[in-house]
Design a protein around this motif. Sequence first.
Motif, PDB file in Angstrom:
ATOM      1  N   ILE A   1       6.847  45.791 -62.796  1.00 26.52           N
ATOM      2  CA  ILE A   1       6.854  45.435 -63.815  1.00 26.52           C
ATOM      3  C   ILE A   1       5.687  45.372 -64.838  1.00 26.52           C
ATOM      4  O   ILE A   1       4.686  44.623 -64.845  1.00 26.52           O
ATOM      5  CB  ILE A   1       7.600  43.961 -64.498  1.00 26.52           C
ATOM      6  CG1 ILE A   1       9.815  43.854 -64.221  1.00 26.52           C
ATOM      7  CG2 ILE A   1       7.548  43.131 -66.266  1.00 26.52           C
ATOM      8  CD1 ILE A   1       9.928  42.927 -63.881  1.00 26.52           C
TER       9      ILE A   1
ATOM     10  N   ASP B   1      11.929  40.960 -74.299  1.00 31.50           N
ATOM     11  CA  ASP B   1      12.097  41.879 -72.252  1.00 31.50           C
ATOM     12  C   ASP B   1      12.968  42.920 -73.247  1.00 31.50           C
ATOM     13  O   ASP B   1      13.878  43.621 -73.655  1.00 31.50           O
ATOM     14  CB  ASP B   1      12.330  40.951 -71.149  1.00 31.50           C
ATOM     15  CG  ASP B   1      13.579  40.026 -71.740  1.00 31.50           C
ATOM     16  OD1 ASP B   1      14.851  40.878 -72.106  1.00 31.50           O
ATOM     17  OD2 ASP B   1      13.650  39.621 -70.846  1.00 31.50           O
ATOM     18  N   GLN B   2      13.730  43.632 -71.124  1.00 27.53           N
ATOM     19  CA  GLN B   2      14.642  44.717 -71.372  1.00 27.53           C
ATOM     20  C   GLN B   2      15.764  44.398 -70.194  1.00 27.53           C
ATOM     21  O   GLN B   2      16.509  44.720 -69.793  1.00 27.53           O
ATOM     22  CB  GLN B   2      14.488  46.299 -70.717  1.00 27.53           C
ATOM     23  CG  GLN B   2      13.203  46.411 -72.467  1.00 27.53           C
ATOM     24  CD  GLN B   2      12.252  47.847 -71.667  1.00 27.53           C
ATOM     25  OE1 GLN B   2      11.690  47.872 -70.559  1.00 27.53           O
ATOM     26  NE2 GLN B   2      11.714  48.873 -72.357  1.00 27.53           N
TER      27      GLN B   2
ATOM     28  N   ALA C   1      10.930  35.890 -68.417  1.00 26.84           N
ATOM     29  CA  ALA C   1      11.043  37.492 -68.780  1.00 26.84           C
ATOM     30  C   ALA C   1      11.466  37.648 -67.392  1.00 26.84           C
ATOM     31  O   ALA C   1      12.118  39.226 -66.974  1.00 26.84           O
ATOM     32  CB  ALA C   1      10.246  36.883 -70.436  1.00 26.84           C
ATOM     33  N   ILE C   2       9.882  37.583 -66.735  1.00 28.49           N
ATOM     34  CA  ILE C   2       9.974  38.436 -65.536  1.00 28.49           C
ATOM     35  C   ILE C   2      10.944  38.162 -64.349  1.00 28.49           C
ATOM     36  O   ILE C   2      11.290  39.594 -64.195  1.00 28.49           O
ATOM     37  CB  ILE C   2       8.657  38.193 -64.702  1.00 28.49           C
ATOM     38  CG1 ILE C   2       7.250  38.399 -65.792  1.00 28.49           C
ATOM     39  CG2 ILE C   2       8.244  38.427 -63.616  1.00 28.49           C
ATOM     40  CD1 ILE C   2       6.007  37.712 -65.383  1.00 28.49           C
TER      41      ILE C   2
ATOM     42  N   ILE D   1       3.414  44.192 -68.139  1.00 26.26           N
ATOM     43  CA  ILE D   1       3.521  43.116 -69.314  1.00 26.26           C
ATOM     44  C   ILE D   1       2.279  43.740 -70.041  1.00 26.26           C
ATOM     45  O   ILE D   1       1.438  44.369 -69.940  1.00 26.26           O
ATOM     46  CB  ILE D   1       2.599  42.148 -69.211  1.00 26.26           C
ATOM     47  CG1 ILE D   1       3.590  41.056 -67.719  1.00 26.26           C
ATOM     48  CG2 ILE D   1       2.667  41.050 -70.439  1.00 26.26           C
ATOM     49  CD1 ILE D   1       2.662  40.308 -67.279  1.00 26.26           C
TER      50      ILE D   1
ATOM     51  N   GLY E   1      17.676  43.397 -73.535  1.00 29.29           N
ATOM     52  CA  GLY E   1      16.878  42.317 -73.613  1.00 29.29           C
ATOM     53  C   GLY E   1      17.303  41.033 -74.790  1.00 29.29           C
ATOM     54  O   GLY E   1      17.401  41.015 -75.670  1.00 29.29           O
TER      55      GLY E   1
ATOM     56  N   SER F   1      13.760  39.848 -66.137  1.00 28.47           N
ATOM     57  CA  SER F   1      13.503  41.545 -66.219  1.00 28.47           C
ATOM     58  C   SER F   1      14.291  42.401 -64.652  1.00 28.47           C
ATOM     59  O   SER F   1      13.559  42.161 -63.928  1.00 28.47           O
ATOM     60  CB  SER F   1      12.396  42.012 -66.488  1.00 28.47           C
ATOM     61  OG  SER F   1      12.186  41.098 -68.148  1.00 28.47           O
TER      62      SER F   1
ATOM     63  N   SER G   1      10.370  47.437 -65.189  1.00 28.24           N
ATOM     64  CA  SER G   1      10.619  47.730 -66.670  1.00 28.24           C
ATOM     65  C   SER G   1       9.467  47.128 -67.960  1.00 28.24           C
ATOM     66  O   SER G   1       8.252  46.684 -67.122  1.00 28.24           O
ATOM     67  CB  SER G   1      12.119  46.803 -67.139  1.00 28.24           C
ATOM     68  OG  SER G   1      11.922  45.618 -66.940  1.00 28.24           O
ATOM     69  N   GLU G   2       9.832  47.024 -68.900  1.00 27.31           N
ATOM     70  CA  GLU G   2       8.387  46.222 -70.101  1.00 27.31           C
ATOM     71  C   GLU G   2       8.556  44.624 -70.766  1.00 27.31           C
ATOM     72  O   GLU G   2       9.435  45.012 -70.874  1.00 27.31           O
ATOM     73  CB  GLU G   2       8.183  47.351 -71.004  1.00 27.31           C
ATOM     74  CG  GLU G   2       7.224  47.924 -70.290  1.00 27.31           C
ATOM     75  CD  GLU G   2       7.130  49.612 -71.853  1.00 27.31           C
ATOM     76  OE1 GLU G   2       6.882  50.722 -71.527  1.00 27.31           O
ATOM     77  OE2 GLU G   2       6.944  49.094 -72.860  1.00 27.31           O
ATOM     78  N   ILE G   3       7.720  44.520 -70.312  1.00 24.75           N
ATOM     79  CA  ILE G   3       7.866  43.043 -71.277  1.00 24.75           C
ATOM     80  C   ILE G   3       6.224  43.112 -72.392  1.00 24.75           C
ATOM     81  O   ILE G   3       5.437  43.728 -71.817  1.00 24.75           O
ATOM     82  CB  ILE G   3       7.193  41.827 -70.554  1.00 24.75           C
ATOM     83  CG1 ILE G   3       8.658  41.624 -69.414  1.00 24.75           C
ATOM     84  CG2 ILE G   3       7.391  40.732 -71.578  1.00 24.75           C
ATOM     85  CD1 ILE G   3       8.355  40.697 -68.175  1.00 24.75           C
TER      86      ILE G   3
ATOM     87  N   ALA H   1       4.398  40.282 -62.127  1.00 27.61           N
ATOM     88  CA  ALA H   1       5.050  40.853 -62.609  1.00 27.61           C
ATOM     89  C   ALA H   1       5.547  41.913 -61.669  1.00 27.61           C
ATOM     90  O   ALA H   1       5.894  43.420 -61.352  1.00 27.61           O
ATOM     91  CB  ALA H   1       4.526  41.118 -63.691  1.00 27.61           C
TER      92      ALA H   1
END
Lengths: 334, 452
Positions: free
Chosen positions: B329, B386-387, B360-361, B331, B443, B364, B368-370, B324
């Motif tokens: 990213i 996720d976004q 998800a990674i 997590i 997301g 994304s 961004s953020e998970i 990530a």
Amino acid sequence: MRFAYIAAIILALAPNAHAYEIEGRHSYPTASGEVTLHIISTADINVFEPIILAFQQENPSIGIEYISASSTELMKAISEEGAVFDLAISSAMDLQTKLANDGFAQPYSSAATSSLPQWAVWRSLIFAFTQEPAVLVVSEAAFSGLPVPNTREDLISLLRIHPALFSARIGTYDVRISGAGYLFATQDSRNSDSYWRLTEVMGRLNAQLYGGSGDMIRDVASGQLAMAYNVVGSYAASRLQEFPGIRIVQFEDYTNVMLRTALIPTTATHAAESGVMIDFLATLTQRPALTALTSLPPISPRALGENNANRPIRLGPGLLVFLDRLKKKNFLEN
Amino acid sequence: MIRPFAQSSIRRRLAVQLSLIAAILSLAFYLIVRAVAGQAATDTQDNILAASATSIADALYAEQGGVVLELPYSALSMLGSISQDRVFYRVIVDGETLTGYADLPPPEPDFATYAYRGEPVRAVAVRRVISSGGQAVEATVIVAQTRLGLAAISSSISSTAAAVGIGFFLFATALGLLAAQSALAPLNRLAQSVKRRGPHDLRPVKAETPSEMLPLVAALNNFMARLKASLSQSEDFVAEAAHRVRTPLTIVRTQAEVALRRLEKPDDKKAVRAMIRAVDECSRSAGQLLDHAMVAFRTENLLTDKLDLGDLTSEVCSHLTPTAGLKDIIIRHDLPTTPQPFTGDPILLQSALRNILDNAIKYSPADSEISVSFGGDTAYEIAFSDQGRGFGCADASSLKKRYSRGINVGDVVGSGLGLTIAEAVARAHGGKIDIRENKEGIGACVLLILPR
């Protein structure tokens, strides 16, 4: 001139120039007079008139032509000459059975006829409406001090003990001319051997022969006869008040019960109205006032059961035996 | 060849055939009873007529050179005692009618039925030779009776036979339906037991079956065994191929990194970086294929180890944090501190969690953020939000199928196996995967739901 007179009477009595002989003709027309029922019957008009009048009260649209004739003439009229009658009423059960067996009657059935006991109907062709026992009528005067016989055996021994008392004072049917007499005699011969001994005894005592019950009853009442054997019970009962000196004895060994029957000949033109009349006759039990007038005992198994000796003569082919030409000849010879 | 019933149900065919048989038997019963009863009634009438004619013949005697008859009362009354039928008789002596109905024709043969005076009659003739006046004369006695009583007896027996026949037919049909039902019960049981099986259950059918169905069951089992062998062969092949591809890929990647460090030109560096990324993707796909094969193999003989879901999840998260990090990213995992006990196969569960998070990674955007969270009361719900771009409008259930991907992912390299693996694992443990749009609007949110 005299021949012409007789011919006029015959023509008046028999307008259609029948070969059969009739004894009387009575008309009971109605106001509307649409249908006239022609009845040929062996019963005297004065016996049957109350029934006709009561019937017409219930069925005012049906006129009645009542012709009385002897049973053999009735038989001849229908079986040999194809005379047109709507109803044949006769006490000669054997002749009625023969008419039906030989195909001269048409079937009829209704609620009223099915309410009759089994022995009073044959093949939906013949319907009995009276039950008339054959009885012994005795003169009370002649039997004073003597036991009244209750069985034929008693009667035979009585006659054997007192031949002088009963010589030429016994009356019975002339079986050669009376249908009812022949019927009773043949049934007697069938029921017991004592009958032949009885006829033998009566023959030795020079028994008087009659053509009808009425004359026999009259002669017993007058004292000319001490007793009359095989008299139709209903006639005797109707004369009891008229002749107080007579007494009716029903035998205890057996008593033949004659059924007066009606049938609708195939020649009938108003069979539906004949059916109405048969229904009326079949329900005579429910009309005690009327039967008191006519002194004809209606069909009633209960009344029949009151005397264990009563044996209604069975309708059916058995009766044909005694009508067999040879049989009748033999019987009469005996 | 045309087979009109090939398509219709066996039960209906059985029922129709059984009721047809019952109908034929009932009809045969009715006809036979009627015929036998009619014959018996006729025989009875013949016997009585013969007795009557004989008694008349016995009463014939010769007298004064002629033949005389004393007709016995019983001769005709016996005919009247059983039914109310019309009776006719005729006595012929030496060709002349002695007495009776002169037009009654003699029956041919001695027992015959013919019409007389408008009605069918049964007539019997009895012959005698009588010695009269020193010479023998032949006498014939004919007695005939209408068949009214006979018809009444026949019709009463016929209607009884018909009632019994109909009753028999209805009873036999009902029994036939029951028999068809019970004969087909094993077939239904087999069908049910095959239908109840899961999609991957290829074990042989062991239900008890009647001997007639053994060949079918044997064929079915044989077919399933071949299918299973073929499936496992292809899975083995895929796993083998993936395995064989992965090792050289690792070598290629290492070599490419070594080469990258030596290169000076930015264009060359860019090209080699692209090569490395492609090799990564390739290796990842091979890994997923391996995972998939492993999942297929392991779910068949599922391990039941006691483990802690929280630990497992945080392990997977930390394992994927470097990947990530390459895309900046973060997590964010919000995991419970208390133990979350679960019984299952840790390797499979790890693989499921890893594939979801990896997906998800992958989808994304950078920087961004998970968020990974734990929830659920009646079941464990591990949610990965996720976004990214979401799944577009693709049907959620179709996403879980093998090699299927969302409709808006054309620019990202992927195999479409990730969610399939996760789904297979979840199912093996009695759970499922739930896919929904993220609550914040952008997301996607994937939930791994496992029973508590």
